[in-house]
Design a protein around this motif. Structure first.
Motif, mmCIF file in Angstrom:
data_model
loop_
_atom_site.group_PDB
_atom_site.id
_atom_site.type_symbol
_atom_site.label_atom_id
_atom_site.label_comp_id
_atom_site.label_asym_id
_atom_site.label_seq_id
_atom_site.Cartn_x
_atom_site.Cartn_y
_atom_site.Cartn_z
ATOM 1 N N LEU A 319 0.883 -1.164 0.160
ATOM 2 C CA LEU A 319 0.075 -0.045 -0.217
ATOM 3 C C LEU A 319 0.834 1.214 0.013
ATOM 4 O O LEU A 319 0.729 2.182 -0.807
ATOM 5 N N ARG A 320 2.078 1.154 0.774
ATOM 6 C CA ARG A 320 2.641 2.258 0.860
ATOM 7 C C ARG A 320 3.436 2.537 -0.489
ATOM 8 O O ARG A 320 3.610 3.769 -1.032
ATOM 9 N N ALA A 321 3.770 1.486 -1.220
ATOM 10 C CA ALA A 321 4.404 1.576 -2.552
ATOM 11 C C ALA A 321 3.427 2.117 -3.601
ATOM 12 O O ALA A 321 3.779 3.204 -4.252
ATOM 13 N N GLU A 322 2.265 1.685 -3.401
ATOM 14 C CA GLU A 322 1.272 2.414 -4.409
ATOM 15 C C GLU A 322 0.928 3.630 -4.149
ATOM 16 O O GLU A 322 0.858 4.674 -5.041
ATOM 17 N N LYS A 323 1.030 4.088 -2.749
ATOM 18 C CA LYS A 323 0.823 5.554 -2.395
ATOM 19 C C LYS A 323 2.241 6.285 -3.113
ATOM 20 O O LYS A 323 1.907 7.569 -3.609
ATOM 21 N N CYS A 324 3.223 6.021 -2.833
ATOM 22 C CA CYS A 324 4.373 6.791 -3.429
ATOM 23 C C CYS A 324 4.514 6.901 -4.796
ATOM 24 O O CYS A 324 4.832 7.791 -5.337
ATOM 25 N N PHE A 325 3.946 5.777 -5.694
ATOM 26 C CA PHE A 325 3.756 5.830 -6.910
ATOM 27 C C PHE A 325 3.075 6.725 -7.661
ATOM 28 O O PHE A 325 3.137 7.470 -8.495
ATOM 29 N N THR A 326 1.745 6.994 -6.922
ATOM 30 C CA THR A 326 0.697 7.961 -7.456
ATOM 31 C C THR A 326 0.850 9.211 -7.145
ATOM 32 O O THR A 326 1.355 9.681 -6.185
#
Ligand SMILES: [Mn+2]
Length: 326
Positions: A319-326
């Motif tokens: 979820l953190r990776a998704e957040k940082c990516f978007t």
């Protein structure tokens, strides 16, 4: 609904292990109805596993004893349910099942949408939603009742507890609180329901915090208490419950959580974040838990807690990776 169903009795319910918000919302509504609708019989019901602080206030109630189950055999009645996202978490569910009409007032994003009328608005405290759904003139009348605690005292109690004494307040919450103070609520008296720790409690808490483990660059911290440790150190769930918030509130930690083996192979877990770094409701929904963006809980049967924990941590990373990516 009372009129169209020809009812004269209403039961007010909240969630299991009631906290200040559940107790404040339930008792606030009971007092409000008691003053403004004397033609109705009101029965607030709360589980006696209620938190220590709110219990101090409820025990001073001269009008209602919510720890006694009403006997409504063969009677028709309505229910009002506060602060309870799912029927599985409802205390006194048999009353809801048997009721002719029901209203739900809640603030959890994870509310199932049950009840004949469901007023769920995501906010910091159910008691805030209770405040804004009541008729303000009638609330004033209820607050004029001489006795302590009255409806206003209870709604204030709920707001104080679920906002962590206004740490998570916004304009609408402060406006509600100001209005309640104008209605005669004594802030200092109610804030005492949050000052319940003894020195021994703090020492035990320090001992628990010493066992916190930090992962993911130190931004996540958790404490796990298995049944052996629970018995050896005599740690109750009430003692482990505040730990996730304490961890989250550390300036250098973003997510705090606890895992507690309440029964052999049954784990009760609590997750806290600021709701932005990570939505903990989103984090644990796939595991069968739920709550709010900043606070959520999970009860899980598993013989392999370490596996569950690593699955949760993997999802944190994702979820953190998704957040940082978007
Ligand atoms: Mn609540």
């Amino acid at each position: 609904m009372m009129k169209s169903n020809e009812l004269d009795t209403v039961v007010v319910l909240g969630h299991i292990n009631p906290d200040g918000d559940a107790a404040g919302s339930v008792m606030g509504i009971a007092h409000y109805i008691g003053v403004n609708y004397p033609e109705y019989q009101v029965f607030p019901y709360l589980a006696d596993t209620i938190d220590k602080g709110p219990k101090l206030q409820v025990r001073q109630d001269k009008k209602f004893d919510p720890f006694e189950k009403p006997d409504l055999q063969g009677k028709r009645f309505a229910t009002v349910i506060c602060d309870t996202a799912t029927l599985a978490r409802l205390s006194g569910r048999e009353f809801y099942e048997a009721s002719v009409a029901s209203i739900v007032i809640d603030h959890h994003a994870s509310n199932e949408g049950y009840g004949d009328r469901n007023y769920t608005k995501v906010s910091e405290a159910c008691a805030v939603n209770v405040f804004y759904s009541l008729n303000q003139d009638d609330l004033k009348k209820a607050a004029e009742a001489e006795e302590y605690p009255n409806a206003a005292d209870y709604i204030y109690l709920g707001i104080v507890h679920d906002t962590n004494a206004f740490q998570r307040a916004d304009e609408s919450i402060m406006k509600a609180a100001t209005k309640l103070l104008e209605l005669g609520v004594d802030h200092r008296r109610i804030i005492q329901t949050r000052q319940i720790d003894t020195l021994e409690d703090l020492e035990k808490r320090a001992d628990i915090l010493k066992n916190a483990i930090r992962v993911l660059d130190g931004k996540v911290a958790y404490v796990c208490i298995n049944k052996e440790e629970k018995v050896k150190k005599n740690i109750s769930y009430e003692e482990i419950h505040p730990i996730s918030s304490i961890l989250r509130d550390c300036a250098d930690i973003e997510l705090g959580f606890t895992m507690y083996e309440e029964e052999p192979d049954r784990w009760r877990c609590s997750f806290r974040s600021d709701g932005k770094w990570l939505d903990v409701n989103e984090l644990i929904t796939p595991f069968g838990g739920g709550g709010h963006a900043g606070a959520a809980g999970l009860r899980k049967r598993t013989g392999d807690m370490e596996e569950l924990r690593s699955q949760i941590l993997e999802r944190v990373k994702k979820l953190r990776a998704e957040k940082c990516f978007t």
